[in-house]
Design a protein around this motif. Sequence first.
Motif, PDB file in Angstrom:
ATOM      1  N   HIS A 168       2.432  40.768  32.401  1.00  0.00           N
ATOM      2  CA  HIS A 168       3.484  39.797  32.152  1.00  0.00           C
ATOM      3  C   HIS A 168       4.592  40.278  31.241  1.00  0.00           C
ATOM      4  N   SER A 169       4.285  41.242  30.402  1.00  0.00           N
ATOM      5  CA  SER A 169       5.353  41.734  29.539  1.00  0.00           C
ATOM      6  C   SER A 169       6.353  42.529  30.377  1.00  0.00           C
ATOM      7  N   GLY A 170       5.822  43.359  31.271  1.00  0.00           N
ATOM      8  CA  GLY A 170       6.718  44.132  32.126  1.00  0.00           C
ATOM      9  C   GLY A 170       7.454  45.247  31.407  1.00  0.00           C
ATOM     10  N   ARG A 171       7.237  45.403  30.111  1.00  0.00           N
ATOM     11  CA  ARG A 171       7.902  46.504  29.400  1.00  0.00           C
ATOM     12  C   ARG A 171       6.845  47.351  28.692  1.00  0.00           C
ATOM     13  N   HIS A 172       7.310  48.354  27.971  1.00  0.00           N
ATOM     14  CA  HIS A 172       6.388  49.206  27.230  1.00  0.00           C
ATOM     15  C   HIS A 172       5.854  48.474  26.005  1.00  0.00           C
ATOM     16  N   LEU A 173       4.552  48.552  25.821  1.00  0.00           N
ATOM     17  CA  LEU A 173       3.954  47.933  24.640  1.00  0.00           C
ATOM     18  C   LEU A 173       3.113  48.965  23.898  1.00  0.00           C
ATOM     19  N   SER A 174       3.130  48.885  22.595  1.00  0.00           N
ATOM     20  CA  SER A 174       2.279  49.765  21.795  1.00  0.00           C
ATOM     21  C   SER A 174       0.882  49.148  21.755  1.00  0.00           C
ATOM     22  N   PRO A 175      -0.126  49.956  21.442  1.00  0.00           N
ATOM     23  CA  PRO A 175      -1.485  49.417  21.360  1.00  0.00           C
ATOM     24  C   PRO A 175      -1.557  48.202  20.441  1.00  0.00           C
ATOM     25  N   SER A 176      -0.853  48.224  19.328  1.00  0.00           N
ATOM     26  CA  SER A 176      -0.986  47.075  18.424  1.00  0.00           C
ATOM     27  C   SER A 176      -0.277  45.841  18.971  1.00  0.00           C
ATOM     28  N   GLU A 177       0.793  46.049  19.736  1.00  0.00           N
ATOM     29  CA  GLU A 177       1.428  44.892  20.380  1.00  0.00           C
ATOM     30  C   GLU A 177       0.473  44.290  21.415  1.00  0.00           C
ATOM     31  N   VAL A 178      -0.174  45.153  22.161  1.00  0.00           N
ATOM     32  CA  VAL A 178      -1.138  44.675  23.147  1.00  0.00           C
ATOM     33  C   VAL A 178      -2.246  43.911  22.445  1.00  0.00           C
ATOM     34  N   TYR A 179      -2.717  44.468  21.346  1.00  0.00           N
ATOM     35  CA  TYR A 179      -3.796  43.830  20.597  1.00  0.00           C
ATOM     36  C   TYR A 179      -3.388  42.426  20.142  1.00  0.00           C
ATOM     37  N   GLU A 180      -2.229  42.337  19.512  1.00  0.00           N
ATOM     38  CA  GLU A 180      -1.763  41.040  19.008  1.00  0.00           C
ATOM     39  C   GLU A 180      -1.672  39.999  20.120  1.00  0.00           C
ATOM     40  N   GLN A 181      -1.093  40.412  21.234  1.00  0.00           N
ATOM     41  CA  GLN A 181      -0.883  39.455  22.307  1.00  0.00           C
ATOM     42  C   GLN A 181      -2.165  39.093  23.040  1.00  0.00           C
ATOM     43  N   ALA A 182      -2.996  40.096  23.269  1.00  0.00           N
ATOM     44  CA  ALA A 182      -4.211  39.832  24.037  1.00  0.00           C
ATOM     45  C   ALA A 182      -5.200  39.013  23.218  1.00  0.00           C
TER      46      ALA A 182
END
Lengths: 141, 141
Positions: free
Chosen positions: B31-45
């Motif tokens: 759903h983000s469709g853009r580049h995410l860092s591991p910590s961004e993924v962590y926060e969102q997931a």
Amino acid sequence: MSCAHSYVPQLRARGYRMTPQRLAILHVLHHSGRHLSPSEVYEQARMELPSLTETTVYRTLDFLAENGLARPAYMGSGRLVYEIARHEHHHLKCRNCGHEMEVQHDLLKTLYRQLESETGYRLTDSHVTFFGLCSDCQKGE
Amino acid sequence: MSCAHSYVPQLRARGYRMTPQRLAILHVLHHSGRHLSPSEVYEQARMELPSLTETTVYRTLDFLAENGLARPAYMGSGRLVYEIARHEHHHLKCRNCGHEMEVQHDLLKTLYRQLESETGYRLTDSHVTFFGLCSDCQKGE
DNA sequence: TTTCTTATTGCAACTTTTTGCAATAATATA
DNA sequence: TATATTATTGCAAAAAGTTGCAATAAGAAA
């Protein structure tokens, strides 16, 4: 003593200083001639300059890359490695045996021009590493 | 509920399992469709799955990349970022404003062939990111 | 449904890399 | 040669990423 002194003018010209730390690190990169990880640089440079810290190694490698004296590369380990800057080139690495070879930048010139005309960007640099199987490893499949 | 269920067959086919952790992470990437860092993924997931740990995020991103469901890229921060895998492509990023655009892999096909015939390697993949100045930033110079 | 196999996760400890800031030292200038 | 300027370093603490291993749970098979 250290051939690394030859890098002094390049730093001076940009308003930077030569220091024992930079000298030691350049010396290591210059003589190794291959890609080194920050910790390899640290271990080796420490033999010449025991007071050297890891923080300084990280900062210096970054600084040298920024100023064209070293080249950073991602060789697939997920970590950045460095080599002394010579001519501009990229790398081709075998996924199987780890063998590496250089790819001359000239080979990318056409692609650069094509990209520039298609996108309107003016290209300045790139991170490029190709992976594949070297001829030896293809035989063994 | 989660569109990420559509990835199940790709995992099954390779003998892997779908788990709530993988589902949550795929969902975020998708759903983000853009580049995410591991910590961004962590926060969102973590919003979907509070029990998720960072270790699992790192391992899962690596796993998804390994299996073609996510694409890793070095976008100049020195750190690896990930996006959901769609068609094969590379990136062109403006050093000034950070604007990014995709570069279709087709553009590299000729270069790939040329490299293969010159080196004897069979190319499988590559890390490629181009940097430059976008047309807007060139004007402002 | 229940049981079994083993892929996957979480935890804790560890390694690697980054950052802020005060102390140091390389070089220009007086 | 002494002094001033500021680039550079070291330290300590934090952030980012990795690893080994025991516990858990997904999915196959009974």
